[in-house]
Design a protein around this motif. Sequence first.
Motif, mmCIF file in Angstrom:
data_model
loop_
_atom_site.group_PDB
_atom_site.id
_atom_site.type_symbol
_atom_site.label_atom_id
_atom_site.label_comp_id
_atom_site.label_asym_id
_atom_site.label_seq_id
_atom_site.Cartn_x
_atom_site.Cartn_y
_atom_site.Cartn_z
ATOM 1 N N ARG A 43 153.243 -10.704 -11.114
ATOM 2 C CA ARG A 43 154.802 -10.832 -10.639
ATOM 3 C C ARG A 43 154.608 -11.969 -9.619
ATOM 4 N NH1 ARG A 43 157.340 -7.902 -13.970
ATOM 5 N NH2 ARG A 43 156.958 -5.779 -13.936
ATOM 6 N N ALA A 44 153.918 -12.391 -8.690
ATOM 7 C CA ALA A 44 153.710 -13.652 -7.994
ATOM 8 C C ALA A 44 153.629 -14.890 -8.763
ATOM 9 C CB ALA A 44 152.565 -13.487 -7.119
ATOM 10 N N PHE A 45 152.916 -14.770 -9.862
ATOM 11 C CA PHE A 45 152.745 -15.854 -10.770
ATOM 12 C C PHE A 45 153.766 -16.544 -11.386
ATOM 13 C CE2 PHE A 45 149.946 -17.203 -14.735
ATOM 14 C CZ PHE A 45 149.194 -18.082 -14.054
ATOM 15 N N VAL A 46 155.037 -15.874 -11.552
ATOM 16 C CA VAL A 46 156.081 -16.397 -11.981
ATOM 17 C C VAL A 46 156.759 -17.078 -10.930
ATOM 18 C CG1 VAL A 46 158.449 -15.597 -12.583
ATOM 19 C CG2 VAL A 46 156.515 -14.775 -13.585
ATOM 20 N N GLY A 47 156.814 -16.789 -9.539
ATOM 21 C CA GLY A 47 157.550 -17.240 -8.426
ATOM 22 C C GLY A 47 156.648 -18.463 -7.840
ATOM 23 N N GLY A 62 161.311 -16.253 -17.007
ATOM 24 C CA GLY A 62 159.727 -15.872 -16.676
ATOM 25 C C GLY A 62 159.490 -14.292 -16.536
ATOM 26 N N PHE A 63 160.542 -13.796 -15.643
ATOM 27 C CA PHE A 63 160.304 -12.095 -15.875
ATOM 28 C C PHE A 63 161.013 -11.543 -17.058
ATOM 29 C CE2 PHE A 63 160.538 -13.260 -11.032
ATOM 30 C CZ PHE A 63 159.214 -12.442 -10.719
ATOM 31 N N TYR A 98 163.095 -8.333 -10.024
ATOM 32 C CA TYR A 98 162.275 -9.300 -9.370
ATOM 33 C C TYR A 98 162.708 -10.694 -9.519
ATOM 34 C CZ TYR A 98 158.657 -5.746 -10.242
ATOM 35 O OH TYR A 98 158.165 -4.321 -9.979
ATOM 36 N N SER A 99 163.530 -10.926 -10.226
ATOM 37 C CA SER A 99 164.487 -12.294 -10.295
ATOM 38 C C SER A 99 165.308 -12.462 -9.117
ATOM 39 C CB SER A 99 165.265 -12.650 -11.614
ATOM 40 O OG SER A 99 165.931 -13.490 -11.727
ATOM 41 N N MET A 100 166.046 -11.496 -8.908
ATOM 42 C CA MET A 100 166.883 -11.311 -7.628
ATOM 43 C C MET A 100 165.909 -11.492 -6.061
ATOM 44 S SD MET A 100 170.058 -8.868 -8.141
ATOM 45 C CE MET A 100 169.204 -7.296 -8.768
ATOM 46 N N LEU A 101 164.730 -10.788 -6.333
ATOM 47 C CA LEU A 101 163.970 -10.625 -5.216
ATOM 48 C C LEU A 101 163.332 -12.162 -4.894
ATOM 49 C CD1 LEU A 101 162.516 -9.267 -3.004
ATOM 50 C CD2 LEU A 101 160.612 -8.793 -4.524
ATOM 51 N N SER A 102 162.765 -12.796 -6.037
ATOM 52 C CA SER A 102 161.755 -13.912 -5.783
ATOM 53 C C SER A 102 162.712 -15.041 -4.947
ATOM 54 C CB SER A 102 161.297 -14.360 -7.212
ATOM 55 O OG SER A 102 162.440 -14.830 -8.123
ATOM 56 N N MET A 135 160.203 -12.800 -19.955
ATOM 57 C CA MET A 135 159.122 -13.145 -21.179
ATOM 58 C C MET A 135 158.077 -11.895 -20.743
ATOM 59 S SD MET A 135 157.821 -14.889 -23.554
ATOM 60 C CE MET A 135 158.689 -16.549 -23.616
ATOM 61 N N GLN A 136 157.759 -11.732 -19.337
ATOM 62 C CA GLN A 136 156.678 -10.681 -19.158
ATOM 63 C C GLN A 136 157.460 -9.398 -19.674
ATOM 64 O OE1 GLN A 136 156.242 -10.415 -14.858
ATOM 65 N NE2 GLN A 136 154.712 -12.431 -14.890
ATOM 66 N N SER A 137 158.747 -8.835 -19.436
ATOM 67 C CA SER A 137 159.228 -7.621 -20.038
ATOM 68 C C SER A 137 159.116 -7.965 -21.492
ATOM 69 C CB SER A 137 160.828 -7.873 -19.780
ATOM 70 O OG SER A 137 160.904 -7.858 -18.496
ATOM 71 N N PHE A 138 159.311 -9.112 -22.154
ATOM 72 C CA PHE A 138 159.205 -9.035 -23.749
ATOM 73 C C PHE A 138 157.691 -8.553 -24.135
ATOM 74 C CE2 PHE A 138 157.593 -11.523 -27.259
ATOM 75 C CZ PHE A 138 158.242 -11.007 -28.251
ATOM 76 N N PHE A 139 156.817 -9.077 -23.341
ATOM 77 C CA PHE A 139 155.467 -8.833 -23.711
ATOM 78 C C PHE A 139 154.838 -7.408 -23.321
ATOM 79 C CE2 PHE A 139 154.525 -13.372 -23.802
ATOM 80 C CZ PHE A 139 153.938 -13.421 -25.131
ATOM 81 N N ILE A 140 155.340 -6.878 -22.245
ATOM 82 C CA ILE A 140 155.444 -5.406 -21.939
ATOM 83 C C ILE A 140 155.828 -4.643 -22.888
ATOM 84 C CG2 ILE A 140 156.478 -3.587 -20.071
ATOM 85 C CD1 ILE A 140 156.206 -5.778 -18.126
#
Length: 505
Positions: free
Chosen positions: A132-136, A147-148, A430-434, A150-155
């Motif tokens: 998660r921090a990797f994207v930030g 980025g998040f 996570y997009s809003m938070l970062s 894309m993570q969701s896609f692989f999830i």
Amino acid sequence: MKGVSITSKKPKLSFWQIWNMSFGFLGIQFGFALQNANTSRIFETLGADTENLAFYWLAAPVTGLVVQPIIGYYSDRTWHPTWGRRRPYFTIGALLATAALCIMPNSPALWVAIGTLWIMDGSINISMEPFRAFVGDMLPDEQRTQGFAMQSFFIGIGAVVASILPWVFSHWLGVSNQAEEGQIPDSVKWSFYIGAFAFISAVMWTVFTTKEYPPEDANTTDQVDAELINNNTTAPANYVKIGLSLLFITIALCSWFYMANLNPQLYVLCGVIGFFAIAYVVAGLLMINNSPTNGFIQIVQDFQHMPKTMVQLAYVQFFSWFGLFTMWIYTNSAVTSHIFNSSDPTSAAYNEGADWVSFLFSWYNGVAAILALIIPYISKALSRRHTHLIALCCGGLGLISFYFTTNHYMLLVSMAGVGFAWASILSVPYSMLSSSLPAKKMGYYMGIFNFFIVIPQIIAASLLGFLITTFFDSEFIFALILGGCSLILAGVLCLFVNEEKQNIP
């Protein structure tokens, strides 16, 4: 990328660079999907009482509550010229999780399976939190939703394949999905072996194909700690007061549960409150005595002084994950009893229903994988909070519709709504938070943000068994209705989130 600080303006990455840095989540989700879809089945096969399933599942949230902030804290302060900042944690977690995935379906007794779940979930968390921090770390703000996503896609892709594996082995490859009493079917065992291989392979792909930005010196020294202390506006004595207040609430609840002779699982709720009570008291006393700054004090201080957007998102996350945890625990029991009319793990009807649950979990993750690629465009058109509102309401209505379904094929429609919610839950918050977090403590705050994923899971584990047996006569289909209502409430709370970008150093 050499010489670029994560706190300076980061260059945009190409599609394939984002692909490689996110690919490890494919393996991580193999582990989570196999855990979510099959753990209740394994527990029941080994003799678990269905009413205690939520209690046995406590391993997942408890390990997350402890592991993720610690991993976030230390990964922010890690740097190796070859391995980087987050990748050492990807690797260690993957090795441990791979071993646990091989052990889980071979558990000879219930207590072994429960213990392995603790190890497996803790290991997955070690790998997952730094992602998660990797994207930030790696992406500029304008690419973080991508980025998040894309993570969701692989999830989604990982969960599709992992969840459907028992069904594929039993229906396509002829591997038995039934076994003698107390034995895990071969279809489940082979699914876990494949999952172990996928986990280590995918994570190591990211480790060897992605290079991280070296941090500025301030990000790996005590200057970060000094800045936190200087920004702490709560007096040390107030931490002690907050802790003592929470401790009083803990004792009062325990006394009530004891005198009313209520379900022992409710004491877990006392444990959660007591955990925070002790943390606040100890941190306050250490600060009063001018103890040197350490990770424990910082975690408590950062929890007390979260950014405003993070606080608003905390309520959304709480009810979102309460609903999800309800679904993961009780879908197997609800579908097998309510639709397939069997609660006997040795019967053909039960195992057919359990296999269908694995297929449903695969289906909703497949829907999530597709929608994950579309969500950035929906968010751009509607705003992120309105996109999340719609997605969570679709998921909530999907879970509630289980009660009204008699044909198990109609559950595909229900789970499509859950898939939309799942895709959004994994990316939009996570997009809003970062955008509201300081870059030098990205992993740290992401770990604290995980509190609002694991706390509702712990509360669900302590309350759901009591609620279902006391008010719904152990009809587990009502657990899914509660989960659906929780998702809808989370969607409404999205309207109160301020998603304007904040100027954070």
